[in-house]
Motif scaffolding. Structure first.
Motif, PDB file in Angstrom:
ATOM      1  N   SER A   1       8.134   1.351  -4.398  1.00  0.00           N
ATOM      2  CA  SER A   1       7.314   0.189  -4.020  1.00  0.00           C
ATOM      3  C   SER A   1       7.351  -0.872  -5.104  1.00  0.00           C
ATOM      4  CB  SER A   1       5.867   0.626  -3.763  1.00  0.00           C
ATOM      5  OG  SER A   1       5.748   1.354  -2.567  1.00  0.00           O
ATOM      6  N   SER A   2       7.238  -0.436  -6.342  1.00  0.00           N
ATOM      7  CA  SER A   2       7.259  -1.376  -7.461  1.00  0.00           C
ATOM      8  C   SER A   2       8.598  -2.095  -7.541  1.00  0.00           C
ATOM      9  CB  SER A   2       6.970  -0.633  -8.767  1.00  0.00           C
ATOM     10  OG  SER A   2       6.991  -1.517  -9.858  1.00  0.00           O
TER      11      SER A   2
ATOM     12  N   LYS B   1       4.937   9.989  -6.776  1.00  0.00           N
ATOM     13  CA  LYS B   1       5.304   8.993  -7.787  1.00  0.00           C
ATOM     14  C   LYS B   1       6.617   8.309  -7.434  1.00  0.00           C
ATOM     15  CE  LYS B   1       2.940  11.238 -11.692  1.00  0.00           C
ATOM     16  NZ  LYS B   1       2.351  12.365 -10.970  1.00  0.00           N
TER      17      LYS B   1
ATOM     18  N   ASN C   1       7.567   7.365  -4.471  1.00  0.00           N
ATOM     19  CA  ASN C   1       7.211   6.248  -3.595  1.00  0.00           C
ATOM     20  C   ASN C   1       6.670   5.066  -4.392  1.00  0.00           C
ATOM     21  OD1 ASN C   1       8.025   7.226  -1.151  1.00  0.00           O
ATOM     22  ND2 ASN C   1       5.994   7.459  -0.277  1.00  0.00           N
ATOM     23  N   PHE C   2       5.839   5.352  -5.402  1.00  0.00           N
ATOM     24  CA  PHE C   2       5.278   4.275  -6.225  1.00  0.00           C
ATOM     25  C   PHE C   2       6.385   3.546  -6.985  1.00  0.00           C
ATOM     26  CE2 PHE C   2       1.392   6.517  -5.315  1.00  0.00           C
ATOM     27  CZ  PHE C   2       0.441   5.520  -5.282  1.00  0.00           C
TER      28      PHE C   2
ATOM     29  N   SER D   1       9.157   1.735 -11.671  1.00  0.00           N
ATOM     30  CA  SER D   1       7.947   0.916 -11.628  1.00  0.00           C
ATOM     31  C   SER D   1       7.871   0.056 -12.878  1.00  0.00           C
ATOM     32  CB  SER D   1       6.705   1.811 -11.528  1.00  0.00           C
ATOM     33  OG  SER D   1       6.569   2.605 -12.685  1.00  0.00           O
TER      34      SER D   1
ATOM     35  N   HIS E   1       0.877  -1.168   0.000  1.00  0.00           N
ATOM     36  CA  HIS E   1       0.000   0.000   0.000  1.00  0.00           C
ATOM     37  C   HIS E   1       0.912   1.215   0.000  1.00  0.00           C
ATOM     38  CE1 HIS E   1      -3.653   2.306   0.639  1.00  0.00           C
ATOM     39  NE2 HIS E   1      -3.017   2.999   1.578  1.00  0.00           N
ATOM     40  N   THR E   2       0.818   2.035  -1.043  1.00  0.00           N
ATOM     41  CA  THR E   2       1.747   3.150  -1.208  1.00  0.00           C
ATOM     42  C   THR E   2       1.019   4.482  -1.106  1.00  0.00           C
ATOM     43  OG1 THR E   2       3.095   1.782  -2.673  1.00  0.00           O
ATOM     44  CG2 THR E   2       3.500   4.148  -2.717  1.00  0.00           C
TER      45      THR E   2
END
Length: 437
Positions: free
Chosen positions: A34-35, A28, A30-31, A160, A23-24
């Motif tokens: 996370s990816s 962008k 951070n995304f 990502s 859960h992010t």
């Protein structure tokens, strides 16, 4: 346990692989991170599942820009615990960096990792984290001791890859600006980046995939190159030469860092699109000075006009903070009229939120929550009008559209070069292709 949760839990028990869910929150960047971390879990044998389902590990990648973002983090932690009380819960990112003690006190949280360490989460889960200074990884993390801040050349690349059409590529991290309202320099550390040579290697790797578009992300991407004696302009020139990537978008870039050579290059480039996201934050020079921003409203307006002269069809978004301490009704009205007069396309509006350990928290003349709400609503209405007018004015202009992969009730959606979302009846043959529309 309701029926839906029972089905999810039964499906979870039947899985052969361990499952991880992300859960992010926030930007962008951070995304992208996370990816990138998700890919490492998959490579290690985990199955990537939706955060609303039962998993063995839940990762909440946090934001600390506003109090609301931190509240959403706590909500996500409670949601994960409800779905599987036996799961490992890791809270990582900016909120973890600046407030590790607060997060560690939340019952059920197993790992608290800041931005210097979050890419090593998988190591900690399998026990490699015992190399931490106190020799006890779990205790060190659970007790919430201050996470080391990213320093020097500590740059971890990330991009990502869960949307084959578009990739968010981290090219820079950290910030040296220390605006009075912002906690991000404390959460992300000082400005740093990898070399252009190494960045190009990552882009060449991405170019071999199905990805057609790259969005360049970071905390202050216009400062790219300071840690490697290079420049952002040199980077975009080099990126434009890589075959296989059809489109690049520049995410948020400070107005004082948008040089004439950058604008002129984007206007003539092969792949860089006429799409800019420029933080304004306030249309009052008095407030900009209190914020310790590095430009005036006059410079911001001049940069917008420069872009529009070179690219009349350019999409220009701006960030705006309302209700900063000292912002009077007159200051706000001047800002409103200033924004109204500019050829901006869209506004990202944020009510001012006090951040611990920032100078602005001690400024006098606080603005009430009700006034912030009223001012935000007015700017949202202005933003909607500007965006609608922009789309209407470009409706009949032919443009190249990159079509997304999903089928939305029989429709296929995509974005024009200047970021107008359009649709047509779903056609599988058009997916992930750039077409005249």
């Amino acid at each position: 346990m309701n029926f839906t949760n029972f089905i999810n839990y039964f499906s979870y028990l039947c899985k052969m692989k361990k499952a991880v869910a992300f859960h992010t929150l926030g930007c962008k960047l951070n995304f992208a991170e996370s990816s990138d971390l998700g890919r490492k879990f998959v490579e290690d044998g985990y199955e990537l599942v939706d955060f609303k389902t039962v998993a063995d590990v839940y990762v909440i990648n946090t934001c600390t820009v506003t109090a609301l973002a931190e509240k959403k983090c706590r909500t996500a932690i409670r949601q994960a615990i409800r779905q599987n009380p036996n799961a490992k819960i890791a809270v990582v990112g900016c909120f973890s960096q600046v407030s590790p003690d607060e997060i560690a006190k939340i019952e059920g949280v197993d790992y608290v990792l800041g931005n210097a360490d979050k890419h090593r989460l998988l190591e900690y889960l399998v026990g490699a984290g015992s190399a931490r200074p106190d020799g006890n990884c779990d205790k060190y993390l659970q007790m919430g001791r201050a996470n080391p801040a990213p320093t020097g050349t500590d740059f971890v690349v990330a991009y990502s890859a869960d949307d084959r059409t578009r990739t968010f590529l981290k090219i820079q991290d950290g910030c040296d600006y220390f605006c009075t309202y912002c906690a991000i320099p404390h959460a992300r550390g000082r400005n740093r980046n990898d070399s252009i040579e190494n960045t190009l290697k990552i882009v060449e790797k991405i170019a071999k995939s199905d990805t057609k578009e790259i969005v360049l992300t970071g905390i202050n991407i216009g400062e790219f190159g300071k840690s490697t004696n290079e420049t952002f302009f040199q980077l975009i020139q080099a990126l434009d030469q890589i075959q296989g990537i059809e489109r690049y978008r520049i995410s948020s870039i400070e107005p004082n860092l948008i040089s004439d050579e950058i604008v002129d290059f984007v206007a003539k480039s092969r792949a860089f699109l006429p799409h800019f996201h420029i933080p304004l934050q306030s249309g009052s020079n008095k407030i900009l000075q209190l914020m310790k921003r590095r430009y005036t409203r006059e410079l911001f307006a001049e940069r917008v006009q420069k872009i529009k002269t070179a690219m009349p069809h350019a999409f220009i978004a701006a960030d705006v903070i309302v209700g900063f301490p000292g912002e009077t009704d007159e200051n706000f009205e001047n800002m409103y009229q200033f924004i109204e007069s500019l050829p901006l396309t869209f506004l990202h509006i944020f009510p001012y939120s006090e951040r611990p350990n920032t100078p602005a928290i001690n400024l006098p003349e606080k603005v009430s929550a009700e006034v912030k709400k009223q001012r935000s609503e007015r700017l949202h209405e202005l933003s909607e009008k500007k965006h609608a007018d922009f789309c209407k004015n470009h409706r009949l202009n032919p443009s190249k559209v990159l079509w997304e992969a999903d089928n939305h009730n029989g429709w296929l959606y995509g974005f024009t070069e200047n970021y107008i979302r359009v649709r047509k009846p779903f056609d599988q043959n058009s997916v992930n292709k750039t077409e005249e529309f």
